[in-house]
Design an enzyme around this catalytic site. Structure first.
Site, PDB file in Angstrom:
ATOM      1  N   GLY C  10      23.982  54.579  70.993  1.00 52.59           N
ATOM      2  CA  GLY C  10      23.412  52.986  70.491  1.00 52.59           C
ATOM      3  C   GLY C  10      23.399  52.210  71.688  1.00 52.59           C
ATOM      4  O   GLY C  10      23.854  52.104  72.761  1.00 52.59           O
ATOM      5  N   ILE C 132      30.361  50.400  72.355  1.00 57.32           N
ATOM      6  CA  ILE C 132      30.625  48.901  71.847  1.00 57.32           C
ATOM      7  C   ILE C 132      31.884  48.694  71.300  1.00 57.32           C
ATOM      8  O   ILE C 132      32.463  47.661  71.390  1.00 57.32           O
ATOM      9  CB  ILE C 132      29.294  48.268  71.147  1.00 57.32           C
ATOM     10  CG1 ILE C 132      29.294  46.908  71.178  1.00 57.32           C
ATOM     11  CG2 ILE C 132      29.622  48.980  69.830  1.00 57.32           C
ATOM     12  CD1 ILE C 132      27.839  46.374  70.877  1.00 57.32           C
ATOM     13  N   ASP C 133      32.421  49.632  70.790  1.00 52.39           N
ATOM     14  CA  ASP C 133      33.543  49.682  70.036  1.00 52.39           C
ATOM     15  C   ASP C 133      34.847  49.599  70.625  1.00 52.39           C
ATOM     16  O   ASP C 133      36.142  49.389  70.386  1.00 52.39           O
ATOM     17  CB  ASP C 133      33.974  50.872  69.053  1.00 52.39           C
ATOM     18  CG  ASP C 133      32.769  50.709  67.747  1.00 52.39           C
ATOM     19  OD1 ASP C 133      32.143  49.740  67.673  1.00 52.39           O
ATOM     20  OD2 ASP C 133      32.347  51.983  67.077  1.00 52.39           O
ATOM     21  N   MET C 175      31.379  45.687  63.176  1.00 52.24           N
ATOM     22  CA  MET C 175      31.066  46.926  63.668  1.00 52.24           C
ATOM     23  C   MET C 175      32.578  47.374  63.895  1.00 52.24           C
ATOM     24  O   MET C 175      33.435  46.638  63.964  1.00 52.24           O
ATOM     25  CB  MET C 175      30.347  47.039  64.933  1.00 52.24           C
ATOM     26  CG  MET C 175      28.730  46.998  64.681  1.00 52.24           C
ATOM     27  SD  MET C 175      28.033  47.283  66.147  1.00 52.24           S
ATOM     28  CE  MET C 175      28.594  46.187  67.548  1.00 52.24           C
ATOM     29  N   ARG C 177      33.627  51.784  63.291  1.00 52.00           N
ATOM     30  CA  ARG C 177      33.805  52.784  62.130  1.00 52.00           C
ATOM     31  C   ARG C 177      34.996  53.821  62.211  1.00 52.00           C
ATOM     32  O   ARG C 177      35.731  53.594  61.095  1.00 52.00           O
ATOM     33  CB  ARG C 177      32.768  53.971  62.456  1.00 52.00           C
ATOM     34  CG  ARG C 177      32.236  54.430  60.976  1.00 52.00           C
ATOM     35  CD  ARG C 177      30.717  54.953  61.398  1.00 52.00           C
ATOM     36  NE  ARG C 177      29.734  54.151  61.144  1.00 52.00           N
ATOM     37  CZ  ARG C 177      29.063  53.492  60.283  1.00 52.00           C
ATOM     38  NH1 ARG C 177      29.671  54.006  59.092  1.00 52.00           N
ATOM     39  NH2 ARG C 177      28.096  52.717  60.246  1.00 52.00           N
ATOM     40  N   ILE C 278      23.060  42.728  65.157  1.00 45.01           N
ATOM     41  CA  ILE C 278      22.878  41.507  66.016  1.00 45.01           C
ATOM     42  C   ILE C 278      24.212  41.652  66.997  1.00 45.01           C
ATOM     43  O   ILE C 278      24.039  40.997  67.926  1.00 45.01           O
ATOM     44  CB  ILE C 278      22.867  40.058  65.269  1.00 45.01           C
ATOM     45  CG1 ILE C 278      24.033  39.679  64.711  1.00 45.01           C
ATOM     46  CG2 ILE C 278      21.784  39.953  64.541  1.00 45.01           C
ATOM     47  CD1 ILE C 278      23.897  38.398  64.258  1.00 45.01           C
TER      48      ILE C 278
END
Lengths: 347, 347, 347, 347
Positions: C10, C132-133, C175, C177, C278
């Protein structure tokens, strides 16, 4: 003169700038006194006030929200008091109880509708228009709109970089229940591939065609949809029943409904960003601060002049005054020519 | 039709949005062809071109600068070529050599002055006005101005928080050599305590009085000064000689000069922030992108219509066309009434 | 040396900063050559390349996305070719066909898992972690996370101003998960009243109690919920079936589900903002650009040193190298102590 | 327990976040009471206090500045009172007069130096480090630094777009009198062509060589210079005398001096942006808000634990406590290896 001030309806960046300008000029230049009524019409209805002097407005110019609070209380829709006084009666009593000579009401269609009625009953009222949707015919622009458009545009800008790497249709749902100005301006500023607005019922076939042609150019499509946009024809009927793409009761808004439809019809993934209340919050843009400040200055001038029953408005670069009644006569919707400008960039 | 496009003069956020709109509508709707001339009038003068199709304008909407490059080259001021051809002659030759039927010139007073002369000589020209200072009388606003005002306002916002803790006068020097629009709007939007503009020579005594009264309220004063602002009376004479507060040759601008004067006269420290070129750079605001896009759309419409010698302009919310000559007739300076609005908040 | 570079998985702000640093130091200091493989593992699998020299990385530092493109293609999951070559075989063939001596793979768990396998097979591989997490145990931080947190924080900031005027619970879905780092940091930075993360199944009763207590203090509650957060007990079972509050198939995410539950249980309105993609887009923050640049520099150093099978990582303020295998061993989830820090501000 | 809180020294985004966290956890979790001392050490010196309860810290998380005010008052440097009491004596008296059991001092080298001395005298003190320059050896990062770097980076980003169209060297002067961290990080994040820091005296010849080579590639050079950077050799001697390039007394900072030198030596125009106090103001970044909040939580934990004479610090991702004395022992300057990383991108 002793002047009451209130703010009604939904939040809108620039409300504090209006209040500050009213007080700074009213006290500093004219020597008037001010009293704040809290929470829109609830304030004069239930006699909830707060002091409103130079010190109270210090530092509020850049802040979102309103130091006076707001509400959607409508004095026409409240029950009569035990003594039989209507909402309007009680407002007049409370204005008198606070020795208020005049009222500056800052708000949208509903708030200014009450102001108009009070004016007809002889109350000294000045109106300041407020609609984040920019859907008021009497003025070129209202404050808050520019801020909302910038927030939505920045979201679209961010989606563009991911759109280049990904393979999903990206949908941004923005405010605009009856008028599509935010969608139109944000979509044009952000380079959206499709813009859907309430004024122009859309064809799902055409939207899906844009989506597919965009994918063929190896970029993911970005769709901006106003919350009040609706499909045309038979799809509208389904949507009206509040059902989702699978015939179930729909929780989400049009953005999510559209994502489900696009996935079903094109076989491509679609993702929705719902901006919601973040469009109403935060610090106002320079345009909105200047406009709100000038509205406030002119409103207190109008009160000083005794020019009652007027609303301030922007025409070109001038602040003018128009009859309060004009605020509520006609919705300013997106002109087909303006929509046609944006359509040049579709697909 | 084959249309040339060029951008001249200083940078201005929104230039790429104009170019994109011209090409997207010109190619996509009208089927015209475009060629880019590089670096302002230097391009047609020296026949430096670049391709300008749909693919070339992809992704440029949010970007500052101009993909065509710019320069201050003035064809009236270049020497004749060896063969005796003047600058204007050579431009006409190179337009012909590129089979160009029309030219869309995007620029300020100088650029549009050349465009006007070319029009008088029979070249098919359309102008798009560009001045970050917003000092063009023929249009309500020019693109780039709103972005510059927002950048300056954000700087002032930041200074406010430090102003509450510190004990220094804080000066922000902004653009505006002949017109003080950026200082006026940024200062009003940012809640400046003093705004100094070229149109209103300032009294150092009065400025120092504001500074001292502000300190008495326990907040540090924030002063916004346009680069072209000047003191009145005898101080102006000193400043004109290019001397600093100590009689030495002055390196810095008016902001630094003012800081030295305030320190000398009030005994308080003063610090200057010089925003400089950052006001011209970066991504355009939504207002500027929409305005620039609409200017571009209308300019290519004008070319398609053969409405030569016109410049696009904003009047209220409409894009209109005015004679190119109007672009260069009169500077739009800050009206005393607008300055008086801002003065309400001084001190 | 000739080095291939690819980006997988991603989008993540900072990918271009890594690529630029690799090329700038690799070409400028070491004199190596680079080739870009497009769209993650799809590039070496299908031999899709692009040039990657100094000129190709000019101006990309501030840009989101990745100039190399990305995909989730997993060479372990592709079918063997007609000639019986596995995905891994074909990658090795194409690396050889491009005379590539080494590969720098920038990506998350999946991408680096493939890199680890290639390393075991003798391919010269260096890894750069990307999530990004921020859920990778081997490094203190990964780039992109700080940018995402800032975007979510700004959204929360904006909601605060409307929260003061309105009477609705405001939910922001972010975000995350499997790990709640974005929710935790954005919620702590934004002053959220409740933060819900995947690591801590939440009690709807407790959430509703916070919501009601917050309303009693006359401020609307702001809830930050990671997309992977789940209720505990029986509610979880309902949610797992993909049903909404009314027992229908659920279209929206946890944010919307939560809004429906709060409305049902507290009788107060609730509104959800879904930030979606975004958070992955736009220009990287300074922290992410510096981290990504330092990762890139160290990765190309590692390649130059022949320190194969390593991944770069941040430890304190140092960039270190750890075995690639560490990238995929353990998820870094939110420590209960860190969540307890945030709980101080709940309600 | 009754705990005093003060903030000393220059402004720094995040101060309010520390104060809020101290009070929220101290009151809400531990049940302690708090009193605010105003304007740094001036507060306990002159017994100027303000209430500091839950209501007083509402809404301050995103705000720059400090609700407690600040000053550079140093109790070691004040005269004894009429009764012969030293500054330190009076502070102890006033702490006692306010029934204060402990003091949380938030500040830089000077503020924490006083705190250390008070600790040695038996006062219960906890320190929170604050330096926007990030030049404190005992902690990986201090809050405010990340915000300042982002502001400077955004300015550089904006200059890049104008740098592409113009033909001038563009200089950004940033904070950093003794340590070049802001210049290093902002310059690396912004893609500067040269970064000049106090730790590395620069060669004007080399700087001008970079400038000229950059112009040859048709891009204007962007130079980031820390306010404390100095030229090496003979130039330094001239600069030390406070003379400008023409031998006149110098008003401006190093940025302007450098611009004059570059113009003189290369014949190219150079322009300087002086960011000044805007680097200290405005809302803190997410990184700074989280760090400041965690510092505040840990500081009040330390007070609750009676772990006196300690300062909170960041090590990796952990908040730890170190002896207060460490705060003032050694300046953390830019390591040559970190500067070498940035030099890869020069020219």
């Amino acid at each position: 003169m002793r002047i009451g001030v209130l703010t009604g309806g939904g939040d809108c960046p620039g409300l504090n700038a209006v209040i500050r300008a009213v007080v700074r000029k009213g006290v500093g230049v004219y020597g008037h006194e001010f009293v704040g009524f809290r929470d829109g019409w609830k304030g004069p209805l239930e006699n909830i006030t707060m002091p409103l002097g130079i010190a109270d407005v210090r530092g509020i110019l850049p802040r979102g929200g309103t130091i006076l609070g707001s509400s959607r209380t409508n004095p026409f829709k409240v029950e009569d008091s035990a003594s039989g006084a209507s909402g309007i009666d009680r407002i007049r009593e409370n204005l008198a109880a606070n020795s208020v000579d005049a009222l500056i009401a800052i708000g949208g269609e509903d708030t200014l509708g009450v102001a108009t009625r009070l004016h007809e009953l002889g109350v000294h009222v000045i109106g300041v228009p407020k609609t984040i949707d920019n859907d008021l015919n009497a003025t070129d622009f209202t404050f808050g709109f520019d801020t909302a458009v910038n927030i939505a545009m920045e979201a679209i800008d961010r989606l563009h970089t991911t759109a280049e790497s990904h393979h999903r249709a990206l949908i941004v749902e923005v405010m605009g229940r009856h008028a599509g100005w935010i969608a139109l301006h944000a979509g044009m500023a952000g380079g959206a591939n499709v813009i859907l607005i309430p004024e122009q019922p859309f064809s799902l076939d055409r939207v899906c065609a844009y989506v597919e042609s965009r994918f063929e150019s190896h970029y993911a499509p970005i769709l901006v949809v106003a919350e009040g946009a609706t499909p045309d024809g038979g799809e509208a009927a389904v949507l009206e029943k509040g059902l989702d793409a699978f015939g179930h009761v729909r929780l989400g808004g049009i953005g999510e409904w559209l994502a489900a439809q696009i996935e079903q019809r094109t076989g491509k993934e679609a993702r929705t960003t719902v901006l919601g209340h973040i469009q109403r919050g935060g610090t106002p843009s320079a345009f909105d601060r200047v406009l709100a400040t000038r509205f406030g200055l002119n409103a207190v001038d109008a009160a000083h002049d005794g020019d009652w029953g007027k609303m301030v408005a922007l025409r070109g670069t001038d602040i003018v005054r128009v009859p309060l009644a004009e605020a509520t006569t006609e919705l300013k919707i997106v002109d087909p020519n303006r929509y046609a400008e944006a359509e040049v960039f579709f697909g």
